[in-house]
Write a protein that holds these residues in place. Structure first.
Motif, mmCIF file in Angstrom:
data_model
loop_
_atom_site.group_PDB
_atom_site.id
_atom_site.type_symbol
_atom_site.label_atom_id
_atom_site.label_comp_id
_atom_site.label_asym_id
_atom_site.label_seq_id
_atom_site.Cartn_x
_atom_site.Cartn_y
_atom_site.Cartn_z
ATOM 1 N N MET A 141 -98.107 41.879 46.074
ATOM 2 C CA MET A 141 -96.753 41.324 46.140
ATOM 3 C C MET A 141 -96.813 39.850 46.539
ATOM 4 O O MET A 141 -97.614 39.458 47.385
ATOM 5 N N LYS A 142 -95.948 39.041 45.934
ATOM 6 C CA LYS A 142 -95.861 37.626 46.284
ATOM 7 C C LYS A 142 -95.224 37.484 47.673
ATOM 8 O O LYS A 142 -94.401 38.298 48.072
ATOM 9 N N ARG A 143 -95.602 36.419 48.362
ATOM 10 C CA ARG A 143 -95.109 36.209 49.722
ATOM 11 C C ARG A 143 -94.247 34.953 49.785
ATOM 12 O O ARG A 143 -94.597 33.922 49.223
ATOM 13 N N ALA A 144 -93.120 35.066 50.477
ATOM 14 C CA ALA A 144 -92.229 33.935 50.710
ATOM 15 C C ALA A 144 -92.048 33.753 52.208
ATOM 16 O O ALA A 144 -91.906 34.731 52.943
ATOM 17 N N LEU A 145 -92.062 32.508 52.644
ATOM 18 C CA LEU A 145 -91.881 32.195 54.066
ATOM 19 C C LEU A 145 -90.604 31.390 54.237
ATOM 20 O O LEU A 145 -90.423 30.348 53.599
ATOM 21 N N ILE A 146 -89.718 31.879 55.111
ATOM 22 C CA ILE A 146 -88.490 31.172 55.467
ATOM 23 C C ILE A 146 -88.751 30.355 56.725
ATOM 24 O O ILE A 146 -89.204 30.895 57.744
ATOM 25 N N VAL A 147 -88.477 29.066 56.678
ATOM 26 C CA VAL A 147 -88.517 28.215 57.867
ATOM 27 C C VAL A 147 -87.083 28.052 58.358
ATOM 28 O O VAL A 147 -86.227 27.514 57.649
ATOM 29 N N ARG A 148 -86.845 28.540 59.563
ATOM 30 C CA ARG A 148 -85.489 28.522 60.119
ATOM 31 C C ARG A 148 -85.430 27.497 61.252
ATOM 32 O O ARG A 148 -86.190 27.576 62.215
ATOM 33 N N HIS A 149 -84.504 26.550 61.145
ATOM 34 C CA HIS A 149 -84.403 25.480 62.140
ATOM 35 C C HIS A 149 -83.512 25.856 63.306
ATOM 36 O O HIS A 149 -83.679 25.330 64.403
ATOM 37 N N VAL A 150 -82.547 26.727 63.063
ATOM 38 C CA VAL A 150 -81.699 27.294 64.115
ATOM 39 C C VAL A 150 -81.415 28.751 63.733
ATOM 40 O O VAL A 150 -81.369 29.079 62.543
ATOM 41 N N PRO A 151 -81.220 29.635 64.710
ATOM 42 C CA PRO A 151 -81.085 31.060 64.396
ATOM 43 C C PRO A 151 -79.901 31.417 63.515
ATOM 44 O O PRO A 151 -79.949 32.415 62.792
ATOM 45 N N PHE A 152 -78.834 30.625 63.536
ATOM 46 C CA PHE A 152 -77.625 31.003 62.793
ATOM 47 C C PHE A 152 -77.599 30.430 61.376
ATOM 48 O O PHE A 152 -76.602 30.577 60.661
ATOM 49 N N GLU A 153 -78.696 29.776 60.946
ATOM 50 C CA GLU A 153 -78.773 29.300 59.560
ATOM 51 C C GLU A 153 -79.974 29.959 58.896
ATOM 52 O O GLU A 153 -81.069 29.400 58.862
ATOM 53 N N GLY A 154 -79.748 31.163 58.395
ATOM 54 C CA GLY A 154 -80.796 31.930 57.755
ATOM 55 C C GLY A 154 -80.643 31.953 56.254
ATOM 56 O O GLY A 154 -79.834 31.220 55.664
ATOM 57 N N ILE A 155 -81.384 32.837 55.618
ATOM 58 C CA ILE A 155 -81.441 32.881 54.156
ATOM 59 C C ILE A 155 -80.163 33.458 53.542
ATOM 60 O O ILE A 155 -79.835 33.195 52.397
ATOM 61 N N ALA A 156 -79.435 34.258 54.301
ATOM 62 C CA ALA A 156 -78.114 34.766 53.903
ATOM 63 C C ALA A 156 -78.128 35.325 52.479
ATOM 64 O O ALA A 156 -78.928 36.193 52.163
#
Length: 230
Positions: A1-16
């Motif tokens: 499976m391909k892997r994606a990494l989310i970089v989150r700068h603050v907890p309330f701004e996610g990938i949604a």
């Protein structure tokens, strides 16, 4: 499976809303916050897809946020290799900075749901958001990086989205937002910021209720098409 990494700068701004099309495209999602101890040691070139989300800080606030330089340095390496990278709002500004473009405070606060004006590019995945009000929430902007193709504008900010080749996509507007309950955290304590854009919190919440579902649907279609082109 391909892997994606989310970089989150603050907890309330996610990938949604972007989670659905990214997982449907076969990516296993992981996330790291810039506040995590291991963030400075994370190799940005390892994931098949890197996703940089938003945040209230400015790219130029480097003394206040020492992780910014660290992030831009590793992002510059990834971009130079042409590895698939998606940036949203602050994430888009980070990509611009990694491509040696100037990021700076803009003339106005742009907040609320409004369409973006698409440039006449027939193969742009942004065609899915044409005429659909998208959430804007920023006061910074960036110069168009060398070699980048401008995809969208608004009256207030000419540089709303760009790409470089099929792999790099930067979005100043928030096509992921419209159905995420964390939007209430965006509103909390933001009365003055929203007022600078000529809105009230109640007006912005009403816009969210009216346009959110269509915005997320269009945003998901845009990301799904972009991923198919990688």
């Amino acid at each position: 499976m391909k892997r994606a990494l989310i970089v989150r700068h603050v907890p309330f701004e996610g990938i949604a809303g972007f989670r659905e099309p990214i997982e449907a495209a076969g990516y296993e999602l992981a996330r790291i916050d810039v506040s995590d101890p291991e963030f400075s040691r994370t190799n940005f070139n390892t994931p098949d897809l890197l996703i940089l989300m938003g945040g209230p800080m400015g790219v130029y606030e480097r003394e206040e946020h020492p992780w910014i330089d660290c992030e831009i340095d590793r992002l510059a390496s990834r971009v130079s290799l042409g590895l698939p990278t998606l940036g949203v709002c602050l994430g888009a500004q980070m990509i611009a900075a990694a491509m040696e473009a100037n990021v700076h405070a803009g003339p106005v606060k742009e907040v609320g749901f409004a369409p973006v004006k698409l440039h006449d590019i027939s193969d742009s995945p942004l065609r899915h958001v044409a005429d659909v009000p998208m959430l804007h929430w920023h006061g910074d902007t960036f110069a168009l990086p060398q070699g980048a193709e401008l995809l969208a504008s608004t009256d207030a900010y000419h540089h709303q989205a760009f790409r470089r080749g099929p792999e790099i996509l930067a979005l100043q507007f928030h096509a992921e937002m419209g159905q995420d309950p964390r939007f209430e955290q965006w509103l909390d304590g933001s009365d003055d910021y929203v007022a600078e854009a000529g809105l009230t919190i109640s007006e912005l919440r009403a816009q969210h209720d009216r346009h959110g579902r269509d915005a997320v649907t269009a945003g998901r279609a845009m990301i799904a098409e972009w991923l198919r082109g990688l």
